[in-house]
Structures are given as structure tokens and as C-alpha cells.
Design a protein around this motif. Structure first.
Motif, mmCIF file in Angstrom:
data_model
loop_
_atom_site.group_PDB
_atom_site.id
_atom_site.type_symbol
_atom_site.label_atom_id
_atom_site.label_comp_id
_atom_site.label_asym_id
_atom_site.label_seq_id
_atom_site.Cartn_x
_atom_site.Cartn_y
_atom_site.Cartn_z
ATOM 1 N N VAL A 148 1.399 -1.269 -0.309
ATOM 2 C CA VAL A 148 -0.191 -0.401 -0.399
ATOM 3 C C VAL A 148 0.483 1.123 0.726
ATOM 4 O O VAL A 148 1.737 1.774 0.751
ATOM 5 N N GLY A 149 0.827 1.758 -0.751
ATOM 6 C CA GLY A 149 1.363 3.187 -1.088
ATOM 7 C C GLY A 149 0.669 4.395 0.197
ATOM 8 O O GLY A 149 0.178 4.317 0.625
ATOM 9 N N LYS A 150 1.603 4.916 -0.102
ATOM 10 C CA LYS A 150 1.237 7.012 1.391
ATOM 11 C C LYS A 150 0.041 7.334 1.071
ATOM 12 O O LYS A 150 -0.261 7.652 1.926
ATOM 13 N N ASN A 151 -0.448 7.199 -0.451
ATOM 14 C CA ASN A 151 -1.767 8.091 -0.411
ATOM 15 C C ASN A 151 -2.696 6.762 0.300
ATOM 16 O O ASN A 151 -3.617 6.901 -0.073
ATOM 17 N N GLY A 152 -2.406 5.483 0.463
ATOM 18 C CA GLY A 152 -3.496 4.762 1.043
ATOM 19 C C GLY A 152 -3.960 3.587 0.474
ATOM 20 O O GLY A 152 -4.943 2.895 0.296
#
Length: 200
Positions: A148-152
Motif C-alpha cells: 500500500v502506498g503512502k496515499n493509502g
């Protein structure tokens, strides 16, 4: 390509302590958001070592999904599967059978995750890796790893089934959008042949 249900459909997954990213992901689906993304899918057979790939666009909701790949569109609502084949100009409608959902079947497993899975998170630079493992003899997948990326938004899912086959799905330009039933329909020519397998 058969289809997939529920990518990150963690609907029946109980909230886990110390897994904030997993919980936030689950909450988006609970709030009826839809994950829309480009994807590249790879299936590696552990026995034959053959690899199959596909790519296209995907929409994943709480109880439904749509996949567009090449000249094919598949829509599943949890009970019914509709597939349009552009080469043959036909739509096949049938009852959805999760056990026959070969290419993306691990998405179905996510919908039934329970306390037989151990869920852990690990931070890796700008990524969060969610590890789901099971020692249950009846579990379809022994492990599922979600990046999962930092933007969710999900970036990649790697799943290993009980036969040690590897399923990798990578996502690009993914985002969550509000649910719209219009997204989960198949647009096909008026002259397309309709075959309803549900009718005996």
C-alpha cells in the motif's frame, strides 16, 4: 480470463489491532468506495512453471467488480457473472462460481478472511506491506501480501495458494472513487448475442 471478486474487499474481516493501514483500507470499502485502477496480472503455475499475463482496467467495490482487458469486459456482483467478448460479439451471463475464478480467485478469499489469518504490517520506506498468513488446512491461500502506498491505495498484491501457485497483480494510477452502479455495467453493441446460462 475468468474474473475476480473483491480485491480489497475486506468486508468480513474483523478489525485488527496495530494494523492501521489495513483497517483504513477496509474502512474505504465499508464506506462504499470503489477502487479504480489500471492493472497488470501475472499467474505462475508452480507445477508447469507456465506464466500467464493480462492487463487492463479494474473497478472493485464492496460487493462487485469489473475488469476490462483487451476486447473483453467482465462484471461480477457476487451472485452473477456477465462477460462480453468483443471478438465474438456476445455476452455470457451465468451464476458466479468463486471456485472457478482462476485468475483472480484470491480476491474472493479476501472476502472471507477470518481469525485463521494472522495479519501484520511493516513499513518499508514509503510503502506499507501487509502480510496475511494462514496455517489452516482449508485456507485457499497460505499467504497474501499487499503493498500500500503512502496515499493509502494498493500498489501490488502477491498471493500464494495451497498448490504454491503465485498470483501477482500490480496496480497503476489507482484511486478510490464514490460508488456508482453505472460503473458496473457492460456496454455492448445492440446486435451482440446474449447467452444466459442461468436459464435451464
Amino acid at each position: 480470463m475468468t474474473a475476480l471478486l473483491g480485491l480489497l474487499i475486506f468486508l468480513s474481516v474483523p478489525a485488527q489491532s496495530q494494523t492501521p493501514v489495513f483497517d483504513a483500507l477496509k474502512k474505504k470499502f465499508d464506506e462504499n468506495m470503489v477502487f479504480k485502477s489500471e492493472y497488470q496480472h501475472t499467474y505462475r503455475d508452480s507445477y508447469t512453471e507456465e506464466t500467464g499475463t493480462s492487463a487492463g482496467q479494474i473497478w472493485i467495490g464492496k460487493e462487485q467488480y469489473k475488469v476490462i482487458s483487451d476486447d473483453q469486459t467482465i462484471v461480477v456482483d457476487g451472485e452473477t457473472s456477465s462477460a462480453y467478448d468483443g471478438f465474438k460479439n456476445r455476452v455470457i451471463i451465468s451464476f458466479f462460481e468463486p471456485e472457478e475464478d482462476d485468475d483472480f480467485a484470491f480476491f474472493n478469499a479476501l472476502n472471507d478472511v477470518d481469525n485463521t489469518y494472522t495479519i501484520q504490517e511493516k513499513q518499508d520506506d514509503d510503502l506499507t506491506k501487509i502480510y496475511m498468513t494462514s496455517t489452516d488446512d482449508f485456507a485457499v491461500y497460505t499467504s497474501i501480501e499487499i503493498w500500500v502506498g503512502k496515499n493509502g491505495t494498493p500498489i501490488q498484491i502477491i498471493a500464494i495458494d495451497i498448490a504454491e501457485n503465485e498470483i501477482i497483480t500490480e496496480f497503476g494510477r489507482g484511486s478510490f472513487i464514490p460508488f456508482s452502479s453505472d460503473e458496473f455495467v457492460i456496454n455492448h453493441p445492440e446486435d451482440a448475442e446474449i447467452i444466459d446460462m442461468r436459464i435451464e
